[in-house]
Design a protein around this motif. Structure first.
Motif, mmCIF file in Angstrom:
data_model
loop_
_atom_site.group_PDB
_atom_site.id
_atom_site.type_symbol
_atom_site.label_atom_id
_atom_site.label_comp_id
_atom_site.label_asym_id
_atom_site.label_seq_id
_atom_site.Cartn_x
_atom_site.Cartn_y
_atom_site.Cartn_z
ATOM 1 N N LEU A 1 0.818 -1.214 0.000
ATOM 2 C CA LEU A 1 0.000 0.000 0.000
ATOM 3 C C LEU A 1 0.847 1.258 0.000
ATOM 4 C CD1 LEU A 1 -2.891 1.163 0.182
ATOM 5 C CD2 LEU A 1 -2.674 1.025 2.674
ATOM 6 N N ALA A 2 2.017 1.183 0.614
ATOM 7 C CA ALA A 2 2.893 2.359 0.685
ATOM 8 C C ALA A 2 3.274 2.866 -0.705
ATOM 9 C CB ALA A 2 4.145 2.024 1.484
ATOM 10 N N ALA B 1 -7.800 -5.956 -11.792
ATOM 11 C CA ALA B 1 -8.321 -4.600 -11.578
ATOM 12 C C ALA B 1 -9.469 -4.696 -10.581
ATOM 13 C CB ALA B 1 -8.809 -3.991 -12.891
ATOM 14 N N TRP B 2 -9.215 -4.323 -9.340
ATOM 15 C CA TRP B 2 -10.290 -4.388 -8.345
ATOM 16 C C TRP B 2 -11.425 -3.433 -8.677
ATOM 17 C CZ3 TRP B 2 -10.306 0.540 -6.491
ATOM 18 C CH2 TRP B 2 -9.095 1.219 -6.377
ATOM 19 N N TRP B 3 -11.169 -2.509 -9.579
ATOM 20 C CA TRP B 3 -12.162 -1.493 -9.932
ATOM 21 C C TRP B 3 -13.030 -1.881 -11.120
ATOM 22 C CZ3 TRP B 3 -6.867 -0.868 -9.840
ATOM 23 C CH2 TRP B 3 -6.207 -0.882 -11.066
ATOM 24 N N PRO C 1 -1.015 -6.533 -4.456
ATOM 25 C CA PRO C 1 -0.759 -6.876 -3.056
ATOM 26 C C PRO C 1 -2.037 -6.955 -2.227
ATOM 27 C CG PRO C 1 0.814 -5.238 -3.824
ATOM 28 C CD PRO C 1 -0.224 -5.373 -4.897
ATOM 29 N N LYS C 2 -2.040 -7.860 -1.247
ATOM 30 C CA LYS C 2 -3.228 -8.078 -0.433
ATOM 31 C C LYS C 2 -3.642 -6.834 0.337
ATOM 32 C CE LYS C 2 -2.830 -13.089 0.222
ATOM 33 N NZ LYS C 2 -2.683 -14.188 1.226
ATOM 34 N N ASP C 3 -2.666 -6.069 0.835
ATOM 35 C CA ASP C 3 -3.037 -4.890 1.622
ATOM 36 C C ASP C 3 -3.652 -3.809 0.740
ATOM 37 O OD1 ASP C 3 -0.612 -4.257 0.395
ATOM 38 O OD2 ASP C 3 0.128 -3.077 2.099
ATOM 39 N N THR D 1 -7.475 -2.598 1.509
ATOM 40 C CA THR D 1 -7.716 -1.170 1.753
ATOM 41 C C THR D 1 -8.664 -0.602 0.711
ATOM 42 O OG1 THR D 1 -5.522 -0.933 2.743
ATOM 43 C CG2 THR D 1 -6.629 1.084 2.046
ATOM 44 N N ALA D 2 -8.487 -1.018 -0.536
ATOM 45 C CA ALA D 2 -9.373 -0.542 -1.604
ATOM 46 C C ALA D 2 -10.812 -0.957 -1.328
ATOM 47 C CB ALA D 2 -8.912 -1.091 -2.949
#
Length: 360
Positions: free
Chosen positions: A167-168, A236-238, A301-303, A307-308
């Motif tokens: 996430l960073a 693409a999670w979106w 990445p899983k984080d 978070t998304a």
């Protein structure tokens, strides 16, 4: 003024605006429309759906109903097509509804939202659920009637100049990301950029942006993204199943004969099916070629995913509290999504998981 004289002087555009079009259009043997696309001609899959649609309209009308297709930028900017349909500059457009979430976030529900429906679920919601009715009720506010006009299927998560490990790495990252999904990326610390497909390569090459997503291997290879960004992330999670639409000016559509209305509906359904068939057939070979030429595949990445998801759900809750249009459509959408995911976990997912673990 006599009716015949009025029609001669005003032309079709004036007649449509006057509200007397139905009788006039019914009486004429031939009809000419213009369709404005949001996409470049080079993308034979997504732009090509408009060609499939117009060819079927011509065939089914015996050549009497002709629609010319214009690529993004020819008649108006790629993101200006809704305004063009609204004001009658063109009779119709082919586009991704979520490009216009700035007018109202509800537009995104007609296309794709982060962690939304996949392509089959989206089609089911549209045709057998309340999707088409709810979206048409919404689009009526803009003088538009919609017809599903294709789906890309689940998309890839984009091209990155630097590898995304956590996430960073999202913090401060400038990314071309389609429409509404940028709202979620922004909440994660990213900097979304809304750039038309034909302009993405140059922005990525020059370093104006750090990352970009478009669709998937076939289109992305044609656009050359692998030449300027080595890391190809998935998924693409979106965009689990983004739907394209044909937007038609309501007055123009209502002016059609019943036969022409039926032709439009049938041609749109053909184009809708044809688009995803093309993507599903062409993406595997393109992905092999990309990897063979050095592209590095990286799983999101899983984080980042977690978070998304958290930020997306929070955003939807906020929108439901302040946008009644969104609330009305999203409540039905979310219920349908819940039921679909329950069903698919027992059939589609378990079958796919097994098949993808086999060596065929």
């Amino acid at each position: 003024m006599k009716r015949r004289s009025f029609v001669t002087q005003a032309g079709l555009a004036g007649v449509l605006a006057s509200g007397v079009a139905p009788a006039v259009v019914h009486a004429q043997a031939n009809l000419r429309w213009r369709l404005a696309s949001s996409f470049p001609k080079s993308l034979d899959t997504i732009f090509g759906a408009a060609d499939v649609f117009t060819k079927k309209v011509a065939e089914m009308s015996g050549g009497k109903f002709q629609i010319s297709v214009h690529a993004g930028g020819e008649l108006m900017p790629p993101f200006g097509v809704v305004d063009g349909v609204q004001n009658g500059t063109v009779e119709m457009a082919h586009t991704a509804p979520y490009y216009f979430f700035g007018k109202d976030e509800t537009f995104a529900l007609g296309c794709a939202i982060p962690f939304g429906l996949n392509s089959r679920q989206m089609t089911a919601w549209m045709y057998e659920g309340n999707g088409l009715k709810l979206m048409r009720d919404f689009y009526r506010n803009f003088g538009i009637i919609s017809f599903p006009g294709g789906n890309t299927g689940a998309q890839m998560g984009g091209w990155y100049r630097k590898e995304i490990k956590s996430l960073a790495d999202i913090k401060g990252m400038k990314m071309r990301i389609g429409g509404f999904a940028g709202r979620v990326l922004e909440r994660m610390g990213g900097v979304p950029q809304n750039i038309p497909g034909g302009e993405i390569y140059q922005a990525l090459e020059k370093g104006t942006i750090d990352a970009a997503e478009w669709v998937g291997p076939y289109d992305d290879q044609k656009l050359g993204f692998n030449k300027v960004a080595p890391f190809y992330v998935y998924p693409a999670w979106w965009e689990g199943g983004p739907q394209l639409d044909f937007f038609i000016n309501t007055k123009a559509f209502e002016a059609l004969t019943p036969e022409y209305k039926a032709i439009v509906e049938a041609a749109a359904a053909i184009a809708h099916t044809d688009m995803q068939a093309k993507y599903d057939a062409k993406n595997p070979a393109a992905l092999r070629q990309l990897v063979g030429s050095g592209t590095k595949l990286v799983r999101m990445p899983k984080d980042v995913m977690a978070t998304a998801f958290k930020e997306a759900m929070a955003l939807y809750s906020e929108l439901s509290s302040k946008n009644p249009n969104w609330k009305k459509v999203y409540e039905d959408y979310a219920t349908f999504r819940r039921d679909q995911n329950l069903w698919s976990r027992f059939a589609e997912k378990s079958f796919d998981d097994f098949m993808q673990s086999q060596k065929l």
